[in-house]
Design a protein around this motif. Structure first.
Motif, PDB file in Angstrom:
ATOM      1  N   LYS A   8      -5.287   2.668   4.893  1.00  0.00           N
ATOM      2  CA  LYS A   8      -4.282   1.650   4.551  1.00  0.00           C
ATOM      3  C   LYS A   8      -4.060   0.668   5.700  1.00  0.00           C
ATOM      4  N   VAL A   9      -4.186   1.140   6.942  1.00  0.00           N
ATOM      5  CA  VAL A   9      -4.107   0.218   8.078  1.00  0.00           C
ATOM      6  C   VAL A   9      -5.223  -0.818   7.984  1.00  0.00           C
ATOM      7  N   ALA A  10      -6.419  -0.372   7.602  1.00  0.00           N
ATOM      8  CA  ALA A  10      -7.537  -1.306   7.422  1.00  0.00           C
ATOM      9  C   ALA A  10      -7.196  -2.351   6.361  1.00  0.00           C
ATOM     10  N   ALA A  11      -6.515  -1.928   5.301  1.00  0.00           N
ATOM     11  CA  ALA A  11      -6.091  -2.868   4.264  1.00  0.00           C
ATOM     12  C   ALA A  11      -5.130  -3.911   4.833  1.00  0.00           C
ATOM     13  N   CYS A  25       0.856  -1.188   0.000  1.00  0.00           N
ATOM     14  CA  CYS A  25       0.000   0.000   0.000  1.00  0.00           C
ATOM     15  C   CYS A  25       0.892   1.237   0.000  1.00  0.00           C
ATOM     16  N   ASP A  26       0.577   2.233  -0.863  1.00  0.00           N
ATOM     17  CA  ASP A  26       1.360   3.464  -0.868  1.00  0.00           C
ATOM     18  C   ASP A  26       0.530   4.633  -1.357  1.00  0.00           C
ATOM     19  N   LYS A  27       1.182   5.804  -1.544  1.00  0.00           N
ATOM     20  CA  LYS A  27       0.457   7.070  -1.547  1.00  0.00           C
ATOM     21  C   LYS A  27       0.010   7.616  -2.906  1.00  0.00           C
ATOM     22  N   HIS A  28       0.499   7.096  -3.996  1.00  0.00           N
ATOM     23  CA  HIS A  28       0.061   7.542  -5.331  1.00  0.00           C
ATOM     24  C   HIS A  28      -0.073   6.314  -6.239  1.00  0.00           C
ATOM     25  N   PRO A  29      -0.924   6.380  -7.267  1.00  0.00           N
ATOM     26  CA  PRO A  29      -0.915   5.330  -8.284  1.00  0.00           C
ATOM     27  C   PRO A  29       0.461   5.112  -8.903  1.00  0.00           C
ATOM     28  N   ALA A  30       1.326   6.158  -8.879  1.00  0.00           N
ATOM     29  CA  ALA A  30       2.673   6.027  -9.439  1.00  0.00           C
ATOM     30  C   ALA A  30       3.504   4.976  -8.718  1.00  0.00           C
ATOM     31  N   TYR A  31       3.065   4.549  -7.527  1.00  0.00           N
ATOM     32  CA  TYR A  31       3.806   3.492  -6.821  1.00  0.00           C
ATOM     33  C   TYR A  31       3.598   2.127  -7.439  1.00  0.00           C
ATOM     34  N   ASP A  32       3.023   2.119  -8.614  1.00  0.00           N
ATOM     35  CA  ASP A  32       3.122   0.976  -9.527  1.00  0.00           C
ATOM     36  C   ASP A  32       4.584   0.554  -9.690  1.00  0.00           C
ATOM     37  N   LEU A  33       5.505   1.439  -9.384  1.00  0.00           N
ATOM     38  CA  LEU A  33       6.931   1.141  -9.543  1.00  0.00           C
ATOM     39  C   LEU A  33       7.358  -0.098  -8.761  1.00  0.00           C
ATOM     40  N   VAL A  34       6.681  -0.419  -7.624  1.00  0.00           N
ATOM     41  CA  VAL A  34       7.109  -1.573  -6.835  1.00  0.00           C
ATOM     42  C   VAL A  34       6.855  -2.890  -7.559  1.00  0.00           C
ATOM     43  N   ASN A  35       6.035  -2.854  -8.616  1.00  0.00           N
ATOM     44  CA  ASN A  35       5.833  -4.052  -9.427  1.00  0.00           C
ATOM     45  C   ASN A  35       7.119  -4.537 -10.076  1.00  0.00           C
ATOM     46  N   ASP A  63      -1.397  -7.651  -4.914  1.00  0.00           N
ATOM     47  CA  ASP A  63      -2.456  -6.782  -4.387  1.00  0.00           C
ATOM     48  C   ASP A  63      -1.847  -5.410  -4.086  1.00  0.00           C
ATOM     49  N   LEU A  64      -1.929  -4.525  -5.062  1.00  0.00           N
ATOM     50  CA  LEU A  64      -1.357  -3.184  -4.935  1.00  0.00           C
ATOM     51  C   LEU A  64      -2.477  -2.183  -4.679  1.00  0.00           C
ATOM     52  N   PHE A  65      -2.388  -1.474  -3.559  1.00  0.00           N
ATOM     53  CA  PHE A  65      -3.423  -0.526  -3.144  1.00  0.00           C
ATOM     54  C   PHE A  65      -2.774   0.850  -3.020  1.00  0.00           C
ATOM     55  N   THR A  66      -3.167   1.777  -3.895  1.00  0.00           N
ATOM     56  CA  THR A  66      -2.486   3.074  -3.959  1.00  0.00           C
ATOM     57  C   THR A  66      -3.477   4.238  -3.982  1.00  0.00           C
ATOM     58  N   PRO A  67      -4.235   4.434  -2.910  1.00  0.00           N
ATOM     59  CA  PRO A  67      -5.131   5.593  -2.870  1.00  0.00           C
ATOM     60  C   PRO A  67      -4.328   6.888  -2.917  1.00  0.00           C
ATOM     61  N   GLU A  68      -4.839   7.880  -3.612  1.00  0.00           N
ATOM     62  CA  GLU A  68      -4.123   9.143  -3.819  1.00  0.00           C
ATOM     63  C   GLU A  68      -4.171  10.005  -2.561  1.00  0.00           C
ATOM     64  N   MET A  84       3.105  -1.112   4.104  1.00  0.00           N
ATOM     65  CA  MET A  84       2.510   0.178   3.754  1.00  0.00           C
ATOM     66  C   MET A  84       3.425   1.302   4.204  1.00  0.00           C
ATOM     67  N   ASN A  85       3.106   2.506   3.741  1.00  0.00           N
ATOM     68  CA  ASN A  85       3.765   3.699   4.274  1.00  0.00           C
ATOM     69  C   ASN A  85       2.768   4.497   5.099  1.00  0.00           C
ATOM     70  N   PHE A  86       3.277   5.151   6.149  1.00  0.00           N
ATOM     71  CA  PHE A  86       2.489   6.095   6.937  1.00  0.00           C
ATOM     72  C   PHE A  86       2.871   7.505   6.504  1.00  0.00           C
ATOM     73  N   GLN A  87       1.884   8.373   6.386  1.00  0.00           N
ATOM     74  CA  GLN A  87       2.091   9.702   5.833  1.00  0.00           C
ATOM     75  C   GLN A  87       1.926  10.820   6.859  1.00  0.00           C
ATOM     76  N   ALA A  88       1.235  10.563   7.960  1.00  0.00           N
ATOM     77  CA  ALA A  88       0.820  11.644   8.853  1.00  0.00           C
ATOM     78  C   ALA A  88       1.995  12.385   9.483  1.00  0.00           C
ATOM     79  N   ILE A  89       3.040  11.678   9.893  1.00  0.00           N
ATOM     80  CA  ILE A  89       4.168  12.343  10.551  1.00  0.00           C
ATOM     81  C   ILE A  89       4.858  13.298   9.590  1.00  0.00           C
TER      82      ILE A  89
END
Length: 539
Positions: free
Chosen positions: A270-273, A229-239, A248-253, A297-302
């Motif tokens: 993403k935690v729910a995922a 799970c990551d922060k942009h659709p561009a994180y297709d890069l991990v493929n 299972d790639l989940f990339t909500p913007e 996943m990545n955390f973004q809030a901090i």
């Protein structure tokens, strides 16, 4: 599998009968969230995800079950690796948290962890090379990923006929079909991607851009299920170059969530995922697919709280402001929920948890903050020759320059040295000093000709920006990130010897019983595993 490796690939299994051994893992006995509350939270957030499934389906890729006909795991062996990136977090933040909040989830985890206090992310310390180093084992030299946005002398502009060679390469939210929609408006817009004249002028998707394979590809080829799970659709890069490394790639913007509190809600999504994946379902919680061998996943809030005006740090000792403190607490509690989920499913003994960060953020000390004059560098280059600046990325705490005539690099450097004081330039990498760290730009079309490290505290942001911190540079406040490797059989250990986050990737494969040399970058750069893990004791 390569001949002579001395290691045969392991097969993975959905671990409904994983060994427990939880009684010795006392640091999770006092989780603040009870099992019942945890299940209610997971159910609530899962319901939200299910309602969004139709919106988010376009940004979910390769979610087919690949767990058939797998071998039984050996007793007490690591069958899963959970990788968590707390974007923006410094090693200092972790140390302060463990000291000041001994009841926090991360403090409890540190009791059963190898903690590397002197861990560095990539340079440039941008999100893209930062994550890619963790999942490939390679530096930007071998991965080809210099920055999220960069320049490539060998590619052509988006939506062009490839008659022009050389283009800015942008892989942020601007390549979404709709960057303000949770699903990116349906994902990536091919017309916004650079094109490859050597491959029929076809669009270059993020995964095409990565030059080496990823842990997801290696683990999937050995029968393990993969998720991220990551922060942009561009994180297709991990493929990875195959384009199919992640089941299972989940990339909500993330751009669709504005403000610190909203970004905490984004992290909750993403935690729910992850909680759904822990119980053997896909990220939406709608299909039974098996627990992934590698997920995270990545955390973004901090990071958002570090950068937001009115938040950030109170002083150079890393004392957080109330909004930043709230983001740290929220992230810590989220990690506690994830660990409680692993405990509930009896997966603690069979899961290695790795916690780090793609990057930290600079400056910590608010008294050092200075916004750069974004016109100073381009004016200096144009004074040498108009049109000499082919590409320029002034982003965060670093500036990268690509020249149309690379033979004039020394002239440009001389011009930059004349404005070094007024432009607050600490160091200029070019020529031999650049080649000590990076590929020769005359041989690698992506390598910048000049890299500028500003003086501590200066950041490159748009005029009028309220950002108070950023990342990308070579300062310790950009690069010194937390790194914990957690398992119930580990006792607390601190290692102060310098390590790199690129060492995470070969360590993941070793933990899963796979060959680290199956990673291209590990073979090329001879990336070692992290020291002091003693992974054999987990077998």
């Amino acid at each position: 599998m390569r001949e002579g490796s001395g290691c045969s690939p392991r097969k993975f299994v959905r671990t409904s009968e994983d060994t427990a051994g939880l009684e010795e893992y006392h640091c999770f006995e006092e989780q603040t969230v009870s099992s019942n509350n945890q299940l209610k939270l997971a159910a609530l957030l899962s319901a939200v995800l299910v309602s969004l499934t139709s919106l988010l389906a376009p940004i979910t890729s390769n979610a087919q079950h690949s767990a058939h006909q797998r071998a039984k795991p050996r007793g007490n062996s690591v069958q899963h690796v959970l990788l968590l990136s707390i974007d923006g977090m410094h090693s200092l933040d972790l140390a302060n948290l463990v000291k000041d909040r001994p009841a926090s989830a991360l403090a409890k985890l540190s009791l059963h962890a190898v903690t590397y206090t002197n861990a560095s992310t990539s340079f440039p310390s941008n999100s893209w090379p930062g994550l890619v180093s963790m999942v490939t084992g390679g530096s930007p030299n071998v991965t080809g990923v210099i920055f999220e946005n960069s320049y490539d002398h060998s590619l052509s502009p988006p939506a062009s006929d490839c008659s022009k060679i050389g283009t800015t390469v942008i892989f942020d939210s601007s390549i979404d079909k709709n960057r303000d929609a949770v699903d990116g408006g349906g994902g990536i817009d091919p017309d916004r991607l650079p094109r490859d004249p050597q491959k029929g002028c076809t669009p270059v998707f993020p995964h095409n851009f990565v030059r080496v394979n990823t842990i997801f590809e290696v683990i999937k080829s050995s029968g393990g299920r993969t998720a991220w799970c990551d922060k942009h659709p561009a994180y297709d890069l991990v493929n990875g170059p195959s384009g199919t490394g992640v089941d299972d790639l989940f990339t909500p913007e993330v751009r669709s969530f504005r403000g610190v509190k909203n970004v905490e809600s984004y992290d909750d999504l993403k935690v729910a995922a992850i909680l759904n994946e822990i119980v053997g379902k896909d990220h939406t919680g709608t299909r039974e697919v098996g627990v992934p061998a590698i997920f995270g996943m990545n955390f973004q809030a901090i990071s958002v709280a570090q950068k937001t005006f009115g938040a950030g740090y109170l002083d150079g000792s890393g004392r957080p402001s109330p909004p930043l403190d709230e983001a740290i607490v929220h992230t810590d509690e989220s990690i506690g929920k994830i660990m409680a989920g692993l405990k509930e499913r009896k997966l603690l003994d069979s899961t290695l948890v790795i916690i780090s960060a793609k990057h930290a953020d600079s400056p910590i000390d608010p008294a050092r903050l200075k916004h750069a004059d974004l016109e100073a560098i381009p004016k200096a280059v144009h004074a040498v020759h108009e049109g000499l600046l082919a590409g320029l990325e002034q982003d965060g705490s670093v500036a990268l320059l690509w020249l149309s005539d690379q033979d004039r690099t020394a002239e440009v450097v001389n011009a930059l040295r004349k404005i070094q004081e007024v432009a607050h330039i600490q160091e200029i990498y070019s020529g031999e000093s650049l080649k000590l760290l990076f590929n020769d730009p005359k041989h690698d079309p992506r390598a910048p000709d000049i890299i500028i490290q500003p003086t501590p505290g200066q950041i490159y942001v748009d005029a009028g920006s309220t950002f108070i911190a950023e990342h990308g540079g070579n300062a310790s406040t950009d690069r010194n990130v937390p790194l914990l490797i957690v398992h119930p059989k580990f006792t607390r250990l601190e290692i102060k010897f310098p390590v790199q986050t690129s060492q995470i990737a070969p360590s993941i494969l070793k933990a899963l019983g796979l060959n680290p040399d199956d990673l291209d970058a590990v073979r090329i750069e001879k990336t070692p595993e992290l020291p002091g893990l003693h992974l054999d004791q987990l077998r």
